[in-house]
Design a protein around this motif. Structure first.
Motif, PDB file in Angstrom:
ATOM      1  N   GLY A  13       0.794  -1.229   0.000  1.00  0.00           N
ATOM      2  CA  GLY A  13       0.000   0.000   0.000  1.00  0.00           C
ATOM      3  C   GLY A  13       0.819   1.268   0.000  1.00  0.00           C
ATOM      4  O   GLY A  13       0.456   2.247  -0.633  1.00  0.00           O
ATOM      5  N   LEU A  14       1.946   1.268   0.731  1.00  0.00           N
ATOM      6  CA  LEU A  14       2.791   2.455   0.819  1.00  0.00           C
ATOM      7  C   LEU A  14       4.065   2.311  -0.008  1.00  0.00           C
ATOM      8  O   LEU A  14       4.994   3.089   0.109  1.00  0.00           O
ATOM      9  N   LYS A  15       4.094   1.272  -0.860  1.00  0.00           N
ATOM     10  CA  LYS A  15       5.207   1.040  -1.786  1.00  0.00           C
ATOM     11  C   LYS A  15       6.553   0.920  -1.084  1.00  0.00           C
ATOM     12  O   LYS A  15       7.592   1.220  -1.671  1.00  0.00           O
ATOM     13  N   GLY A  16       6.533   0.476   0.182  1.00  0.00           N
ATOM     14  CA  GLY A  16       7.792   0.305   0.904  1.00  0.00           C
ATOM     15  C   GLY A  16       8.587   1.577   1.023  1.00  0.00           C
ATOM     16  O   GLY A  16       9.817   1.557   1.102  1.00  0.00           O
ATOM     17  N   ASN A  17       7.908   2.745   1.069  1.00  0.00           N
ATOM     18  CA  ASN A  17       8.585   4.039   1.094  1.00  0.00           C
ATOM     19  C   ASN A  17       8.863   4.448   2.543  1.00  0.00           C
ATOM     20  O   ASN A  17       7.923   4.650   3.317  1.00  0.00           O
ATOM     21  N   PRO A  18      10.137   4.580   2.951  1.00  0.00           N
ATOM     22  CA  PRO A  18      10.462   4.864   4.354  1.00  0.00           C
ATOM     23  C   PRO A  18       9.788   6.111   4.906  1.00  0.00           C
ATOM     24  O   PRO A  18       9.311   6.104   6.040  1.00  0.00           O
ATOM     25  N   ARG A  19       9.772   7.203   4.146  1.00  0.00           N
ATOM     26  CA  ARG A  19       9.166   8.430   4.672  1.00  0.00           C
ATOM     27  C   ARG A  19       7.668   8.248   4.881  1.00  0.00           C
ATOM     28  O   ARG A  19       7.109   8.668   5.889  1.00  0.00           O
ATOM     29  N   GLN A  20       7.003   7.595   3.931  1.00  0.00           N
ATOM     30  CA  GLN A  20       5.570   7.396   4.068  1.00  0.00           C
ATOM     31  C   GLN A  20       5.260   6.446   5.220  1.00  0.00           C
ATOM     32  O   GLN A  20       4.261   6.622   5.932  1.00  0.00           O
ATOM     33  N   ILE A  21       6.128   5.448   5.422  1.00  0.00           N
ATOM     34  CA  ILE A  21       5.946   4.532   6.547  1.00  0.00           C
ATOM     35  C   ILE A  21       6.040   5.300   7.868  1.00  0.00           C
ATOM     36  O   ILE A  21       5.221   5.126   8.772  1.00  0.00           O
ATOM     37  N   LYS A  22       7.046   6.170   7.972  1.00  0.00           N
ATOM     38  CA  LYS A  22       7.232   6.918   9.215  1.00  0.00           C
ATOM     39  C   LYS A  22       6.071   7.876   9.467  1.00  0.00           C
ATOM     40  O   LYS A  22       5.569   7.985  10.593  1.00  0.00           O
ATOM     41  N   ARG A  23       5.621   8.559   8.431  1.00  0.00           N
ATOM     42  CA  ARG A  23       4.487   9.481   8.594  1.00  0.00           C
ATOM     43  C   ARG A  23       3.203   8.714   8.910  1.00  0.00           C
ATOM     44  O   ARG A  23       2.370   9.171   9.697  1.00  0.00           O
ATOM     45  N   PHE A  24       3.058   7.566   8.282  1.00  0.00           N
ATOM     46  CA  PHE A  24       1.913   6.704   8.577  1.00  0.00           C
ATOM     47  C   PHE A  24       1.916   6.327  10.059  1.00  0.00           C
ATOM     48  O   PHE A  24       0.886   6.407  10.744  1.00  0.00           O
ATOM     49  N   LEU A  25       3.063   5.906  10.580  1.00  0.00           N
ATOM     50  CA  LEU A  25       3.151   5.505  11.976  1.00  0.00           C
ATOM     51  C   LEU A  25       2.906   6.676  12.919  1.00  0.00           C
ATOM     52  O   LEU A  25       2.328   6.503  14.001  1.00  0.00           O
ATOM     53  N   ASN A  26       3.353   7.879  12.533  1.00  0.00           N
ATOM     54  CA  ASN A  26       3.094   9.059  13.374  1.00  0.00           C
ATOM     55  C   ASN A  26       1.600   9.345  13.471  1.00  0.00           C
ATOM     56  O   ASN A  26       1.074   9.639  14.549  1.00  0.00           O
ATOM     57  N   THR A  27       0.905   9.266  12.342  1.00  0.00           N
ATOM     58  CA  THR A  27      -0.541   9.479  12.357  1.00  0.00           C
ATOM     59  C   THR A  27      -1.220   8.368  13.151  1.00  0.00           C
ATOM     60  O   THR A  27      -2.158   8.625  13.936  1.00  0.00           O
ATOM     61  N   PHE A  28      -0.749   7.146  12.968  1.00  0.00           N
ATOM     62  CA  PHE A  28      -1.295   6.008  13.705  1.00  0.00           C
ATOM     63  C   PHE A  28      -1.113   6.206  15.216  1.00  0.00           C
ATOM     64  O   PHE A  28      -2.023   5.945  16.012  1.00  0.00           O
ATOM     65  N   THR A  29       0.070   6.687  15.611  1.00  0.00           N
ATOM     66  CA  THR A  29       0.347   6.905  17.034  1.00  0.00           C
ATOM     67  C   THR A  29      -0.598   7.949  17.627  1.00  0.00           C
ATOM     68  O   THR A  29      -1.119   7.775  18.741  1.00  0.00           O
ATOM     69  N   LEU A  30      -0.820   9.044  16.895  1.00  0.00           N
ATOM     70  CA  LEU A  30      -1.735  10.082  17.375  1.00  0.00           C
ATOM     71  C   LEU A  30      -3.142   9.525  17.560  1.00  0.00           C
ATOM     72  O   LEU A  30      -3.816   9.802  18.564  1.00  0.00           O
ATOM     73  N   ARG A  31      -3.596   8.745  16.611  1.00  0.00           N
ATOM     74  CA  ARG A  31      -4.947   8.187  16.711  1.00  0.00           C
ATOM     75  C   ARG A  31      -5.037   7.162  17.840  1.00  0.00           C
ATOM     76  O   ARG A  31      -6.063   7.081  18.525  1.00  0.00           O
ATOM     77  N   ASN A  32      -3.965   6.407  18.027  1.00  0.00           N
ATOM     78  CA  ASN A  32      -3.953   5.433  19.113  1.00  0.00           C
ATOM     79  C   ASN A  32      -4.016   6.137  20.475  1.00  0.00           C
ATOM     80  O   ASN A  32      -4.652   5.653  21.419  1.00  0.00           O
TER      81      ASN A  32
END
Length: 626
Positions: free
Chosen positions: A369-388
């Motif tokens: 889904g994120l094409k294995g892109n490190p920056r997108q993975i990190k931003r995804f996890l940051n948004t995930f952390t906020l929602r969690n």
């Protein structure tokens, strides 16, 4: 939370790439050389360049070790300068001039080189802003002047000069002088190269390494200016330039600078524009090095290290050392939590164990889904952390974070499907029957029935992987999960923080196209068959928002209509969604001519006519008999 900055801390196993570049640079037989480190936005180019700088200098503050002088230059920092080329040249000369051990040896050369850059900068700027005021100031003792201007002015009377410089024809007057002395800039450039070679020899250094980062963040004009500066050093002995950029952005910038007015076949590799771009890059970049996308195992390893960094604080350095040691003997398997059991405290293990199942389930769908892109993975996890965190603040019970993570992957990877599930669950008390059916069909690999019962997008490979990934969503009440994501239902992650710069630039370029032929060429050359599925979805999502916000702007509608003419994937569905939310009364009825032309190239265009509001002028224009 994780910082989204370039770093020399290697969580990706990218040191191997940096080591390869170091090996090339240390080979004197290869020099002079220009290396292009190419990869998508957020793929880790900057981190590799930082590791490269660290490997070459090993912490030396002045960037000088074993006879190698290293300069790290961020092209984007100088985006606002009137001449990015001059900024780069001056940075290189300044590195020599202010160096504590080299500076005194080459002072005479740096003074001369600084003057050469000044002349090149003046020649590159506008006459009204620099040359005319500079020429006027010369006669009041306030400025020096280009040598050939002094020579020309010596042949005129002071009164005559004053009249020519202060009158309306001042710019044309000076342009004529420049034209008569058009070899002057060539001479300055040649002298610059000769003086630069002499400076390197006089300095006693073995080699100069210039690392240039973030070119793909620059505007096309600034990017080309930096490349033109690099061209000055081609074939200068003892030099190595390492450029980090998204090759698509670089190609676009070259096309922008050397575009022609003729309409060409965008797919023809022998077209004039394509040859110009290819020739330019081949002459400039001797060694192109393309970064590979992360694999499933590499994504899982990266996620593990990110969670370890968050949980272990100062103890994380032990994990990095273990990771480096592991990679020396095992480059292919996952470096997981089992590899760090002896390095973490009981409290740290407890926090990490909560992430184990999440990491294992996320890595395959994040890779796709994120094409294995490190920056997108990190931003995804940051948004995930906020929602969690919001889950905990809101005290939601029976909330499974892996379900939230799975939905968020779809939110980025396929915004339209994420919203479709939202609509289904909002009408069925959070448990949509469609998800039950989709998961059964996906499990049986029954793509034909999926296409018959749902939109074809549900049958795509990446979405099938998402449907089959754990956790399954059948019989899960999704209301709380969409409540947590409600801040993003209108903007979505992909519409906000994860938009690649080249998609932003392309969106603006399409909307501000100016003429029909420019729009046609842009879509042919940069959209149709040129974007991957995710990039195309993001582009269409951004354009949908523009139609909804500005339905009266016919330019935006024409972008959609031209894309329909070229059968861009998903365009009919995208435009249908946009007009379903836009104020149809403001849509110009004059668009009917464009629709008629598009209909001749794509018969599916007619399916949209009935979707306009029946009271609108555009509906009546497209459906005259109704």
């Amino acid at each position: 939370m994780w910082a989204d900055n370039e770093t020399s801390e290697d969580l990706l196993g990218f040191k191997i790439h940096a080591d390869l570049l170091v090996d090339v640079i240390k080979d004197d037989k290869v020099l002079p050389v220009t290396i292009g480190v190419f990869g998508d936005w957020g793929s880790g180019k900057s981190s590799i360049l930082k590791i490269l700088e660290q490997e070459l200098t090993e912490g030396e503050e002045d960037g000088f070790k074993d006879g190698t002088l290293v300069l790290y230059f961020n092209g984007w920092v100088f985006e606002g300068y009137d001449d990015a080329k001059a900024a780069l040249l001056e940075s290189i000369i300044e590195k020599f001039d202010k160096h504590k051990t080299i500076g005194n040896k080459v002072k005479d050369k740096t003074v001369k080189l600084f003057k050469s850059v000044k002349w090149m900068r003046l020649l590159g700027l506008s006459f009204k802003k620099v040359i005319v005021p500079g020429a006027t100031a010369y006669f009041t003792g306030g400025a020096s002047l280009l040598p050939f201007l002094v020579n020309e002015f010596s042949q005129l009377q002071p009164k005559e000069i004053a009249e020519k410089l202060t009158g309306e024809g001042a710019e044309d007057f000076l342009k004529d002088i420049i034209k008569k002395n058009e070899d002057e800039e060539v001479t300055i450039v040649r002298e610059f190269r000769d003086d630069f070679k002499e400076m390197i020899d006089k300095s006693g250094i073995k080699k100069l390494v210039v690392i240039i980062d973030d070119l793909d963040r620059c505007t096309p004009d600034r990017l080309i200016e930096n490349l033109e500066a690099i061209k000055l050093f081609l074939n200068v002995e003892k030099t190595a330039f390492v450029i980090g950029a998204d090759p698509r952005i670089v190609r676009h910038a070259i096309e922008h600078r050397y575009k022609t007015d003729s309409i060409e076949n965008a797919d023809d590799p022998d077209s004039r524009n394509k040859r110009i771009v290819s020739d330019y890059l081949e002459k400039l970049i001797q060694i192109p090095y393309y970064l590979p996308k992360l694999t499933d195992n590499e994504v899982e390893t990266y996620l593990t290290l990110l969670f370890c960094k968050k949980a272990m604080g100062g103890d994380f350095s032990k994990v990095i050392d273990a990771f480096k040691s592991n990679r020396e003997s095992n480059r292919y398997d996952v470096f997981g939590l089992g590899d760090i059991q002896d390095l973490a405290t009981e409290e740290q293990k407890k926090e990490l164990i909560e992430s184990v199942s999440l990491i294992a389930s996320l890595s395959p769908i994040i890779t796709e889904g994120l094409k294995g892109n490190p920056r997108q993975i990190k931003r995804f996890l940051n948004t995930f952390t906020l929602r969690n965190r919001l889950v905990k603040v809101a005290k939601l019970s029976d909330f499974k974070i892996d379900v939230l993570a799975k939905l968020m992957v779809l939110e980025y990877a396929s915004t339209n499907l994420f919203k479709e599930i939202y609509n289904w669950q909002s009408l069925q008390k959070g448990e949509p029957k469609q998800i039950v059916d989709l998961e059964k069909l996906a499990g049986a690999e029954n793509t034909e029935d999926i296409k018959k019962q749902f939109s074809p997008e549900w049958a795509s490979e990446k979405v099938l992987k998402w449907l089959n990934a754990e956790p399954k969503l059948a019989n899960v009440d999704l209301r709380d999960y969409y409540w947590i994501s409600r801040d993003q239902l209108s903007t979505t992650i992909s519409g906000a923080s994860l938009i690649p710069p080249h998609i932003r630039s392309l969106t603006k370029k399409l909307i501000d196209h100016g003429s029909g032929s420019i729009l046609t060429n842009t879509i042919t050359q940069e959209v149709t068959g040129k974007l991957n599925e995710t990039e195309c979805e993001i582009l269409l999502s951004l354009l949908e928002k523009e139609v909804i916000k500005f339905p009266e702007n016919d330019s935006i509608h024409k972008v959609f209509i031209e894309m329909m003419s070229q059968n861009v994937s998903g365009i009919i569905e995208s435009y249908g969604r946009a007009i379903g939310k836009a104020d149809n009364s403001k849509i110009p009825f004059s668009l009917r001519n464009e629709f008629a032309l598009a209909e001749g190239k794509n018969e599916n265009v007619k399916s949209l006519y009935s979707q306009f509001e029946k009271t609108s002028q555009i509906y009546k224009a497209l459906n005259p008999k109704k």
